[in-house]
Design a protein around this motif. Structure first.
Motif, PDB file in Angstrom:
ATOM      1  N   ASN A 105     -65.007 -99.153 -10.471  1.00 15.01           N
ATOM      2  CA  ASN A 105     -64.595 -99.515  -8.942  1.00 15.01           C
ATOM      3  C   ASN A 105     -64.003 -98.140  -8.174  1.00 15.01           C
ATOM      4  N   PHE A 106     -63.649 -97.144  -8.960  1.00 16.97           N
ATOM      5  CA  PHE A 106     -63.199 -96.044  -8.241  1.00 16.97           C
ATOM      6  C   PHE A 106     -64.005 -94.570  -8.676  1.00 16.97           C
ATOM      7  N   VAL A 107     -64.539 -93.907  -7.693  1.00 18.06           N
ATOM      8  CA  VAL A 107     -65.096 -92.804  -7.661  1.00 18.06           C
ATOM      9  C   VAL A 107     -64.777 -91.476  -7.034  1.00 18.06           C
ATOM     10  N   GLN A 108     -64.387 -90.712  -7.827  1.00 18.33           N
ATOM     11  CA  GLN A 108     -63.988 -89.318  -7.384  1.00 18.33           C
ATOM     12  C   GLN A 108     -65.078 -88.306  -7.424  1.00 18.33           C
ATOM     13  N   LEU A 109     -65.438 -87.718  -6.053  1.00 18.99           N
ATOM     14  CA  LEU A 109     -66.468 -87.013  -6.132  1.00 18.99           C
ATOM     15  C   LEU A 109     -65.743 -85.360  -6.224  1.00 18.99           C
ATOM     16  N   LEU A 110     -66.608 -84.375  -6.545  1.00 17.84           N
ATOM     17  CA  LEU A 110     -66.245 -82.928  -6.574  1.00 17.84           C
ATOM     18  C   LEU A 110     -66.432 -82.266  -5.324  1.00 17.84           C
ATOM     19  N   GLY A 111     -65.241 -81.680  -4.700  1.00 19.67           N
ATOM     20  CA  GLY A 111     -65.424 -80.957  -3.486  1.00 19.67           C
ATOM     21  C   GLY A 111     -65.471 -79.561  -3.874  1.00 19.67           C
ATOM     22  N   ASN A 112     -65.467 -78.729  -2.988  1.00 21.52           N
ATOM     23  CA  ASN A 112     -65.699 -77.153  -3.104  1.00 21.52           C
ATOM     24  C   ASN A 112     -64.258 -76.587  -3.400  1.00 21.52           C
ATOM     25  N   HIS A 113     -63.127 -77.201  -3.152  1.00 20.69           N
ATOM     26  CA  HIS A 113     -61.849 -76.712  -3.527  1.00 20.69           C
ATOM     27  C   HIS A 113     -61.766 -76.858  -5.241  1.00 20.69           C
ATOM     28  N   GLU A 114     -62.129 -78.276  -5.501  1.00 19.93           N
ATOM     29  CA  GLU A 114     -61.967 -78.605  -6.951  1.00 19.93           C
ATOM     30  C   GLU A 114     -62.973 -77.665  -7.703  1.00 19.93           C
ATOM     31  N   SER A 115     -64.114 -77.351  -7.115  1.00 16.10           N
ATOM     32  CA  SER A 115     -64.981 -76.583  -7.933  1.00 16.10           C
ATOM     33  C   SER A 115     -64.511 -75.222  -8.052  1.00 16.10           C
ATOM     34  N   ALA A 116     -63.907 -74.707  -7.102  1.00 17.58           N
ATOM     35  CA  ALA A 116     -63.079 -73.263  -7.277  1.00 17.58           C
ATOM     36  C   ALA A 116     -62.156 -73.428  -8.300  1.00 17.58           C
ATOM     37  N   ALA A 117     -61.452 -74.672  -8.300  1.00 19.67           N
ATOM     38  CA  ALA A 117     -60.263 -74.633  -9.072  1.00 19.67           C
ATOM     39  C   ALA A 117     -60.828 -74.595 -10.628  1.00 19.67           C
ATOM     40  N   LEU A 118     -62.367 -74.991 -10.734  1.00 19.36           N
ATOM     41  CA  LEU A 118     -62.876 -75.236 -12.179  1.00 19.36           C
ATOM     42  C   LEU A 118     -63.689 -74.081 -12.575  1.00 19.36           C
ATOM     43  N   GLY A 119     -63.569 -72.678 -11.807  1.00 18.76           N
ATOM     44  CA  GLY A 119     -64.007 -71.756 -12.085  1.00 18.76           C
ATOM     45  C   GLY A 119     -65.411 -71.284 -11.209  1.00 18.76           C
ATOM     46  N   GLY A 120     -65.851 -72.088 -10.199  1.00 16.88           N
ATOM     47  CA  GLY A 120     -66.934 -71.966  -9.230  1.00 16.88           C
ATOM     48  C   GLY A 120     -66.367 -70.932  -8.137  1.00 16.88           C
ATOM     49  N   PRO A 121     -67.232 -70.814  -7.245  1.00 12.03           N
ATOM     50  CA  PRO A 121     -67.408 -69.970  -6.153  1.00 12.03           C
ATOM     51  C   PRO A 121     -66.102 -70.166  -5.385  1.00 12.03           C
ATOM     52  N   ARG A 122     -65.293 -69.306  -4.603  1.00  9.35           N
ATOM     53  CA  ARG A 122     -64.269 -69.455  -4.026  1.00  9.35           C
ATOM     54  C   ARG A 122     -64.325 -68.607  -2.625  1.00  9.35           C
ATOM     55  N   ARG A 123     -63.861 -68.996  -1.464  1.00 12.63           N
ATOM     56  CA  ARG A 123     -63.750 -68.436  -0.102  1.00 12.63           C
ATOM     57  C   ARG A 123     -62.657 -67.125  -0.317  1.00 12.63           C
ATOM     58  N   LYS A 124     -63.071 -66.279   0.405  1.00 13.72           N
ATOM     59  CA  LYS A 124     -61.939 -65.116   0.503  1.00 13.72           C
ATOM     60  C   LYS A 124     -60.667 -65.498   1.008  1.00 13.72           C
ATOM     61  N   GLY A 125     -59.595 -65.174   0.424  1.00 11.06           N
ATOM     62  CA  GLY A 125     -58.436 -65.492   0.855  1.00 11.06           C
ATOM     63  C   GLY A 125     -57.806 -67.027   0.046  1.00 11.06           C
ATOM     64  N   TRP A 126     -58.663 -67.470  -0.719  1.00 11.24           N
ATOM     65  CA  TRP A 126     -58.347 -68.751  -1.512  1.00 11.24           C
ATOM     66  C   TRP A 126     -57.366 -68.081  -2.662  1.00 11.24           C
ATOM     67  N   ASP A 127     -56.403 -68.650  -2.679  1.00  7.07           N
ATOM     68  CA  ASP A 127     -55.439 -68.226  -3.961  1.00  7.07           C
ATOM     69  C   ASP A 127     -55.336 -69.700  -4.926  1.00  7.07           C
ATOM     70  N   VAL A 128     -56.336 -69.617  -5.658  1.00  9.02           N
ATOM     71  CA  VAL A 128     -56.816 -70.948  -6.477  1.00  9.02           C
ATOM     72  C   VAL A 128     -55.490 -70.891  -7.411  1.00  9.02           C
ATOM     73  N   GLU A 129     -55.114 -69.907  -8.347  1.00  9.77           N
ATOM     74  CA  GLU A 129     -54.153 -69.959  -9.288  1.00  9.77           C
ATOM     75  C   GLU A 129     -52.800 -70.403  -8.933  1.00  9.77           C
ATOM     76  N   ALA A 130     -52.342 -69.774  -7.492  1.00  9.12           N
ATOM     77  CA  ALA A 130     -51.140 -70.383  -7.045  1.00  9.12           C
ATOM     78  C   ALA A 130     -50.866 -71.841  -6.359  1.00  9.12           C
ATOM     79  N   SER A 131     -52.230 -72.243  -6.311  1.00  8.11           N
ATOM     80  CA  SER A 131     -52.199 -73.732  -5.815  1.00  8.11           C
ATOM     81  C   SER A 131     -52.270 -74.755  -6.954  1.00  8.11           C
ATOM     82  N   LEU A 132     -52.189 -74.612  -8.157  1.00  4.96           N
ATOM     83  CA  LEU A 132     -52.168 -75.380  -9.259  1.00  4.96           C
ATOM     84  C   LEU A 132     -51.305 -75.309 -10.109  1.00  4.96           C
ATOM     85  N   THR A 133     -50.567 -76.254 -10.577  1.00  6.51           N
ATOM     86  CA  THR A 133     -49.932 -76.032 -11.987  1.00  6.51           C
ATOM     87  C   THR A 133     -50.663 -75.996 -13.093  1.00  6.51           C
ATOM     88  N   GLN A 134     -50.113 -75.602 -14.091  1.00  4.63           N
ATOM     89  CA  GLN A 134     -51.165 -75.730 -15.327  1.00  4.63           C
ATOM     90  C   GLN A 134     -51.489 -77.129 -15.762  1.00  4.63           C
TER      91      GLN A 134
END
Length: 280
Positions: free
Chosen positions: A72-101
């Protein structure tokens, strides 16, 4: 039996708004009622150090919801999650600093297990067959996957990419580089890559709901510069609920439910009414 679907737009690392949306949707103590389907359209997190704590809390909430409500609950992948998983990212996105381990590990686990999807389909009373994804299914991508006639077949085809590494299917298009008519469902730019080709050809087979962006910039109270005259003429803007509805054909709609929550100050973020659809 699912009788109603509630769709949550991009909450962008704001865990408070996420919880408010879940409460408004009818989720009580982490439990989704059996007759309800809740879909978060992606951009659960925000690739900015400012949202590091909010990202952690948001992912923690979603982990519990997916564990306790696998149907009953669905979570879809956004481009921010995609970037966090190793996908493309926009210039200026600080993916590493945005996530704890721990946050990063949780996202990876959810993606690898298939708990986070690229798309889902709804059979609705008012809109018929509806495809839900983060950024929308472009016409060129629809052609690539065999021109599925309904949203269920389209979702199944899109989700087959989940078996591949993200960089094997990611096509971020003009938001990262050059225009790409077949930009993927996490990155497609709403005006020129998504809406314009569908409008020009007039053959959209099913309605779509997406987050990510809309043809109208609600913060600036104006159309985005890339919104063509064709897109503007086909689009109804509701500023009260930060939602646009674009008629791709006389009977087929594209509904944008991104609230731009990640683009406003984190300490003063309003929420808007959720999109609710009756289901067969």
């Amino acid at each position: 039996m699912i009788k109603r679907a509630v769709l949550i737009g991009d909450t962008g690392g704001n865990a408070t708004v996420l919880r408010e949306c879940l409460e408004e949707a009818g989720v009580v103590s982490g439990k989704v009622p059996e007759s309800l389907m809740v879909v978060h359209v992606g951009d659960l997190i925000r690739c900015s150090e400012q949202f590091r704590l909010g990202n952690a809390h948001s992912v923690e909430v979603i982990v519990g919801l997916l564990r306790d409500n696998p149907i009953n609950f669905v979570q879809l992948l956004g481009n921010h999650e995609s970037a966090a998983l190793g996908g493309p990212r926009r210039k200026g996105w600080d993916v590493e600093a945005s996530l704890t381990q721990d946050t990063c590990s949780s996202l990876i686990a959810l993606w690898k297990s298939g708990a986070i999807r690229l798309a889902c389909a709804l059979d609705t009373v008012d809109l018929g067959s509806v495809l839900v994804s983060h950024a929308g299914l472009t016409r060129a991508r629809w052609l690539d996957i065999g021109q599925p006639a309904n949203a269920a077949k389209a979702a199944a085809a899109v989700n087959r990419d989940m078996q591949l590494p993200i960089r094997d299917w990611a096509r971020p298009g003009r938001l990262v580089g050059d225009m790409d008519a077949a930009a993927d469902t996490t990155w497609a730019e709403v005006n020129l890559e998504l809406y314009q080709p569908w409008l020009l050809n007039g053959d959209a087979p099913f309605s779509q709901v997406h987050g990510h962006s809309s043809p109208f910039n609600f913060q600036q109270d104006s159309w985005w510069p890339d919104a063509t005259s064709l897109v503007r003429a086909a689009t109804r803007v509701d500023k009260r609920i930060r939602r646009t509805v674009t008629l791709l054909t006389p009977s087929i709609k594209a509904i944008a439910i991104d609230w731009n929550l990640g683009d406003v100050p984190i300490d003063d973020v309003p929420s808007w009414p959720l999109l609710q659809l009756d289901c067969h």
